[in-house]
Design an enzyme around this catalytic site. Structure first.
Site, mmCIF file in Angstrom:
data_model
loop_
_atom_site.group_PDB
_atom_site.id
_atom_site.type_symbol
_atom_site.label_atom_id
_atom_site.label_comp_id
_atom_site.label_asym_id
_atom_site.label_seq_id
_atom_site.Cartn_x
_atom_site.Cartn_y
_atom_site.Cartn_z
ATOM 1 N N HIS A 1 0.843 -1.208 0.000
ATOM 2 C CA HIS A 1 0.000 0.000 0.000
ATOM 3 C C HIS A 1 0.867 1.242 0.000
ATOM 4 C CE1 HIS A 1 0.531 0.664 4.402
ATOM 5 N NE2 HIS A 1 0.415 -0.642 4.510
ATOM 6 N N ASP B 1 -0.226 4.413 1.091
ATOM 7 C CA ASP B 1 -0.492 5.389 2.147
ATOM 8 C C ASP B 1 0.215 4.992 3.440
ATOM 9 O OD1 ASP B 1 -2.280 3.192 2.429
ATOM 10 O OD2 ASP B 1 -3.569 4.371 3.743
ATOM 11 N N ASP C 1 6.417 0.345 7.184
ATOM 12 C CA ASP C 1 5.016 0.050 6.850
ATOM 13 C C ASP C 1 4.507 1.049 5.821
ATOM 14 O OD1 ASP C 1 2.368 -0.744 6.849
ATOM 15 O OD2 ASP C 1 1.920 0.009 8.837
ATOM 16 N N GLU D 1 -5.072 1.753 2.722
ATOM 17 C CA GLU D 1 -4.974 0.581 3.601
ATOM 18 C C GLU D 1 -5.022 0.985 5.068
ATOM 19 O OE1 GLU D 1 -3.030 -2.540 6.062
ATOM 20 O OE2 GLU D 1 -2.464 -0.433 5.802
ATOM 21 N N GLU D 2 -4.425 2.130 5.382
ATOM 22 C CA GLU D 2 -4.341 2.548 6.780
ATOM 23 C C GLU D 2 -5.676 3.011 7.350
ATOM 24 O OE1 GLU D 2 -1.965 1.830 8.489
ATOM 25 O OE2 GLU D 2 -0.102 1.851 7.332
ATOM 26 N N GLU E 1 2.231 -7.533 3.224
ATOM 27 C CA GLU E 1 3.160 -7.088 4.260
ATOM 28 C C GLU E 1 3.180 -8.035 5.455
ATOM 29 O OE1 GLU E 1 2.036 -3.552 6.525
ATOM 30 O OE2 GLU E 1 0.116 -3.618 5.495
#
Length: 325
Positions: free
Chosen positions: A102, A104, A135, A169-170, A197
């Protein structure tokens, strides 16, 4: 997803470079260029709630061009692009491999950082300080650099290899990977295995997880009669909320104890973390301290492993965790 994947020789050749830092397999001359590309990606401000997806998309398309990869940008929701790159197979009839990441990242408390979170500063030990360095912009760049290395060696995958760079995603991924996974675009890719991840590793050993915990984001809101700050009475909003918080805290401790005792790994327990707490009556100088509020709420990030008894957890939420008020 699809039929069970057969880990054939071609994929096993590919796997080490996809999972391990490319720097290990790179010459000294190559390392500055690899790090420079990584820094460029880290410096793009894709922090929620206002990620610069336009800039990250252009960066990824430039990388795709430099690697002669096919590229496609899909927007299931306007302003939230999903970038798909493809390395075509020598045998297109075989199911494909998808490497997902991802774009973001979460926001930063800048005052708490030793270096600017978008600066990608490298210290004397080679550590890179930036939001997204773990991340998960590092993984997206490892995929790209692994492909760069494989292409330069003359490697040709039998299976088509896709890379997806997804938005949001976050904040749940509802406008990104969720819509993508239910789309005709995804179906046409004939995906047989997805790598996503995991945990960052400080050494050369990487752990593979074959199942993901499901996020449950819970907000508990309690109510009670407002009153003067000096008055003691039962069932105020704050008191009712903290009754729930204490019950949840004990459950969290019981799950954490299983990890500490070595009985379970982190991915096998139900994790619960309080992420927000909201109460009080605002005033020009902060909050009115001599007034007990009529409402209070707390937000929790809960992660549920696929082996958990979901019905039991739902019952616990309704009968134990929810405030009586």
């Amino acid at each position: 997803m699809g039929k069970p994947f057969n880990f054939n020789h071609q994929f096993l050749l590919l796997l080490p470079l996809l999972l391990f830092p490319v720097l290990i397999n790179s010459t000294t001359d190559e390392q500055p260029e690899i790090i420079s590309r990584f820094q460029e990606y880290l410096r793009i401000n894709t922090a929620q709630p206002s990620p610069d997806y336009e800039k990250s998309t252009q960066f990824l398309l430039t990388q795709a061009d430099s690697l002669s990869l096919e590229s496609q940008v899909v927007e299931f929701v306007k302003g939230k692009p999903l970038v798909i790159l493809k390395w075509p197979a020598s045998d297109p009839s075989l199911p494909s491999i998808l490497l997902n990441s991802h774009t973001d990242v979460v926001p930063s408390e800048i005052s708490k950082w030793a270096y600017p979170p978008l600066g990608a500063h490298i210290d004397e030990h080679g550590n890179i300080f930036a939001r997204g360095s773990q991340d998960m912009k590092c993984v997206g760049m490892q995929y790209l650099e692994a492909i760069r290395k494989l292409k330069s060696s003359g490697f040709q995958p039998k299976r088509s290899l896709y890379l997806s760079f997804v938005p949001d995603e976050e904040i749940g991924g509802h406008d990104g990977v969720e819509k993508f996974s239910h789309s005709d675009v995804f179906k046409s890719m004939n995906v047989d295995i997805v790598l996503d991840e995991g945990l960052a590793s400080p050494n050369e050993n990487y752990r593979l997880f074959y199942a993901e915990r499901t996020p449950w984001w819970l907000v508990i809101k309690s109510t009670g009669a407002p009153g003067h700050g000096a008055k003691l009475y039962d069932n105020s909003a704050m008191e009712n909320l903290f009754k729930s918080i204490e019950i949840i805290r004990r459950f969290r401790a019981s799950q954490f104890d299983l990890i500490k005792a070595g009985l379970k790994s982190e991915g096998d327990v139900i994790s619960v973390n309080m992420a927000s707490l909201k109460a009080g009556t605002p005033s020009p100088t902060g909050f009115v301290m001599n007034l007990q509020p009529s409402e209070a709420e707390a937000g929790f990030d809960i992660r549920v492993p696929p082996t958990a008894n979901v019905e039991s957890l739902e019952k616990r939420l309704a009968e134990e965790w929810a405030p009586a008020s």
